[in-house]
Enzyme design. Sequence first.
Site, PDB file in Angstrom:
ATOM      1  N   HIS A 162      -3.539   7.060   2.774  1.00 20.74           N
ATOM      2  CA  HIS A 162      -3.933   5.728   2.326  1.00 20.74           C
ATOM      3  C   HIS A 162      -5.302   5.428   2.918  1.00 20.74           C
ATOM      4  CE1 HIS A 162      -4.117   1.663   1.259  1.00 20.74           C
ATOM      5  NE2 HIS A 162      -3.804   1.165   2.446  1.00 20.74           N
ATOM      6  N   ASN A 208     -10.262  -0.298   0.502  1.00 19.98           N
ATOM      7  CA  ASN A 208      -8.800  -0.198   0.441  1.00 19.98           C
ATOM      8  C   ASN A 208      -8.322  -0.755  -0.903  1.00 19.98           C
ATOM      9  OD1 ASN A 208      -6.042  -0.627   0.710  1.00 19.98           O
ATOM     10  ND2 ASN A 208      -6.175  -1.439   2.781  1.00 19.98           N
ATOM     11  N   CYS A 215       0.818  -1.226   0.000  1.00 16.14           N
ATOM     12  CA  CYS A 215       0.000   0.000   0.000  1.00 16.14           C
ATOM     13  C   CYS A 215       0.846   1.268   0.000  1.00 16.14           C
ATOM     14  CB  CYS A 215      -0.934   0.023   1.195  1.00 16.14           C
ATOM     15  SG  CYS A 215      -1.885  -1.478   1.379  1.00 16.14           S
TER      16      CYS A 215
HETATM   17  O1  UT7 Z   1      -3.514  -1.431   3.668  1.00 14.91           O
HETATM   18  C1  UT7 Z   1      -3.229  -2.120   4.847  1.00 14.91           C
HETATM   19  C2  UT7 Z   1      -4.219  -3.252   4.989  1.00 14.91           C
HETATM   20  N1  UT7 Z   1      -4.734  -3.576   6.238  1.00 14.91           N
HETATM   21  C3  UT7 Z   1      -5.369  -2.730   7.091  1.00 14.91           C
HETATM   22  O2  UT7 Z   1      -5.411  -1.556   6.972  1.00 14.91           O
HETATM   23  C4  UT7 Z   1      -6.076  -3.396   8.223  1.00 14.91           C
HETATM   24  C5  UT7 Z   1      -5.966  -2.656   9.522  1.00 14.91           C
HETATM   25  N2  UT7 Z   1      -6.894  -3.244  10.469  1.00 14.91           N
HETATM   26  C6  UT7 Z   1      -8.208  -2.894  10.511  1.00 14.91           C
HETATM   27  O3  UT7 Z   1      -8.664  -2.053   9.761  1.00 14.91           O
HETATM   28  C7  UT7 Z   1      -9.067  -3.540  11.574  1.00 14.91           C
HETATM   29  O4  UT7 Z   1      -8.241  -4.280  12.449  1.00 14.91           O
HETATM   30  C8  UT7 Z   1     -10.168  -4.449  10.989  1.00 14.91           C
HETATM   31  C9  UT7 Z   1     -11.223  -3.618  10.289  1.00 14.91           C
HETATM   32  C10 UT7 Z   1      -9.599  -5.473  10.038  1.00 14.91           C
HETATM   33  C11 UT7 Z   1     -10.871  -5.206  12.128  1.00 14.91           C
HETATM   34  O5  UT7 Z   1     -11.401  -4.269  13.061  1.00 14.91           O
HETATM   35  P1  UT7 Z   1     -11.092  -4.415  14.602  1.00 14.91           P
HETATM   36  O6  UT7 Z   1     -11.813  -3.335  15.282  1.00 14.91           O
HETATM   37  O7  UT7 Z   1      -9.618  -4.527  14.776  1.00 14.91           O
HETATM   38  O8  UT7 Z   1     -11.817  -5.777  14.935  1.00 14.91           O
HETATM   39  P2  UT7 Z   1     -11.197  -7.122  15.524  1.00 14.91           P
HETATM   40  O9  UT7 Z   1     -10.349  -7.819  14.515  1.00 14.91           O
HETATM   41  O10 UT7 Z   1     -10.627  -6.827  16.875  1.00 14.91           O
HETATM   42  O11 UT7 Z   1     -12.511  -7.968  15.731  1.00 14.91           O
HETATM   43  C12 UT7 Z   1     -13.540  -7.585  16.658  1.00 14.91           C
HETATM   44  C13 UT7 Z   1     -14.675  -8.569  16.522  1.00 14.91           C
HETATM   45  C14 UT7 Z   1     -14.220 -10.024  16.569  1.00 14.91           C
HETATM   46  O12 UT7 Z   1     -15.190 -10.767  17.264  1.00 14.91           O
HETATM   47  P3  UT7 Z   1     -14.947 -11.255  18.781  1.00 14.91           P
HETATM   48  O13 UT7 Z   1     -13.690 -12.063  18.702  1.00 14.91           O
HETATM   49  O14 UT7 Z   1     -14.776  -9.976  19.557  1.00 14.91           O
HETATM   50  O15 UT7 Z   1     -16.164 -11.999  19.078  1.00 14.91           O
HETATM   51  C15 UT7 Z   1     -14.219 -10.417  15.133  1.00 14.91           C
HETATM   52  O16 UT7 Z   1     -14.396 -11.806  14.946  1.00 14.91           O
HETATM   53  O17 UT7 Z   1     -15.340  -8.408  15.286  1.00 14.91           O
HETATM   54  C16 UT7 Z   1     -15.393  -9.648  14.600  1.00 14.91           C
HETATM   55  N3  UT7 Z   1     -15.325  -9.396  13.165  1.00 14.91           N
HETATM   56  C17 UT7 Z   1     -16.409  -9.140  12.418  1.00 14.91           C
HETATM   57  N4  UT7 Z   1     -17.704  -9.041  12.727  1.00 14.91           N
HETATM   58  C18 UT7 Z   1     -18.541  -8.744  11.725  1.00 14.91           C
HETATM   59  C19 UT7 Z   1     -14.234  -9.377  12.371  1.00 14.91           C
HETATM   60  N5  UT7 Z   1     -14.590  -9.096  11.094  1.00 14.91           N
HETATM   61  C20 UT7 Z   1     -15.929  -8.940  11.115  1.00 14.91           C
HETATM   62  C21 UT7 Z   1     -16.858  -8.649  10.122  1.00 14.91           C
HETATM   63  N6  UT7 Z   1     -18.160  -8.552  10.481  1.00 14.91           N
HETATM   64  N7  UT7 Z   1     -16.518  -8.439   8.836  1.00 14.91           N
END
Ligand code: UT7
Length: 328
Positions: free
Chosen positions: A255, A285, A115
């Site tokens: 980004h 993204n 990215c």
């Molecule tokens: O260009 C670089 C590429 N990468 C990035 O920029 C990614 C950077 N990271 C992020 O943007 C965030 O970490 C995410 C959007 C990927 C995830 O958000 P988060 O607030 O960090 O959520 P998390 O991974 O801590 O997950 C929280 C909860 C989990 O459930 P439990 O374990 O608390 O029960 C996940 O399983 O949300 C759940 N979850 C979802 N729920 C509904 C994860 N993905 C989803 C989803 N829909 N799509």
Amino acid sequence: MKVQPVGIIGTGKYVPERILTNQELEQMVETNDEWIVTRTGIKERRMAAAAEATSDLAFEASKKAIEAAGLTAKDIDLIIVATITPDMFFPSTACLLQDKLGAPQAAAFDLSAACSGFIYGLATATSMISTGLYKHVLVVGAETLSRITDYTDRNTCILFGDGAGAVVLGHVEEGRGFKSFELGADGSGGELLKVGGGGSRMPASAESLSEKQHFIHMAGNDVFKFAVRIMGSAAEEALAKAGISKEEIDLLVPHQANIRIIQSAMNRLRLSEDKAMINLHRYGNMSAASIPVALAEAVEQDRVKKGDCLVFVGFGGGLTWGASVLIW
Ligand code: UT7
């Protein structure tokens, strides 16, 4: 000898027609529109048609950037394509693009910094023009991330989209152009965001396919923490190198990974949100394409005027990061 400044003299973008909405994703994985919007800010993203590959997207964006610069393809003497989704291993997407554009005089290569690739490309092109090696360089960020996204993995499939942005770099008048670059990498974090399969470490096999090693794997939370830390600090480093204060920023072009990451960078820079170019709600993204598409839209929307101070900042797999200060 005084070096004539280098800046952006034309911009262009292209996104595929097909829109993939959050509602459609709700039918594909266990997720919902509300979660996606509050956690990421994304409402929809684009998907390339079956017959479209990265060089096709790059071609459409490049034609517009070259035209906007008042040039023809024959005036371009170097093409740099930043991508992690090349049409194929080789020839490079830049070579395929050179042929499509009809620019046989241009040298061409791809650049891999995920990215951050577009900012790495800007730095490379600026250096090469400053040294007198080239005059007009086409820098493209182009991705078809839908081809490496696992649409059964809700952690990643909600984030990514396809698109391409292009700019032409050339000499500009005194007082304008690129003032600084800040590039960085931390290879120890490479495992956090990767496509492991298909390379020399893990050639494609029935096993690599069944293990889904040809798709993006991401430790979202760790990447998020890294992004929040690095976006602010990289932008501050670039500003310090340029001798420009935060208050002088007219437009931040970040980004487009996650609205919360952009907001935290804005807070750290003490900038109000209207000073950021944000379009991730429509495109998600697009990796290396995110910044040049956002820039092209800022230009389309007359959000940049001659003399404005722009800051580009991004982060990504590698891990990598980059920031740059430009006087438009
Ligand atoms: O260009 C670089 C590429 N990468 C990035 O920029 C990614 C950077 N990271 C992020 O943007 C965030 O970490 C995410 C959007 C990927 C995830 O958000 P988060 O607030 O960090 O959520 P998390 O991974 O801590 O997950 C929280 C909860 C989990 O459930 P439990 O374990 O608390 O029960 C996940 O399983 O949300 C759940 N979850 C979802 N729920 C509904 C994860 N993905 C989803 C989803 N829909 N799509």
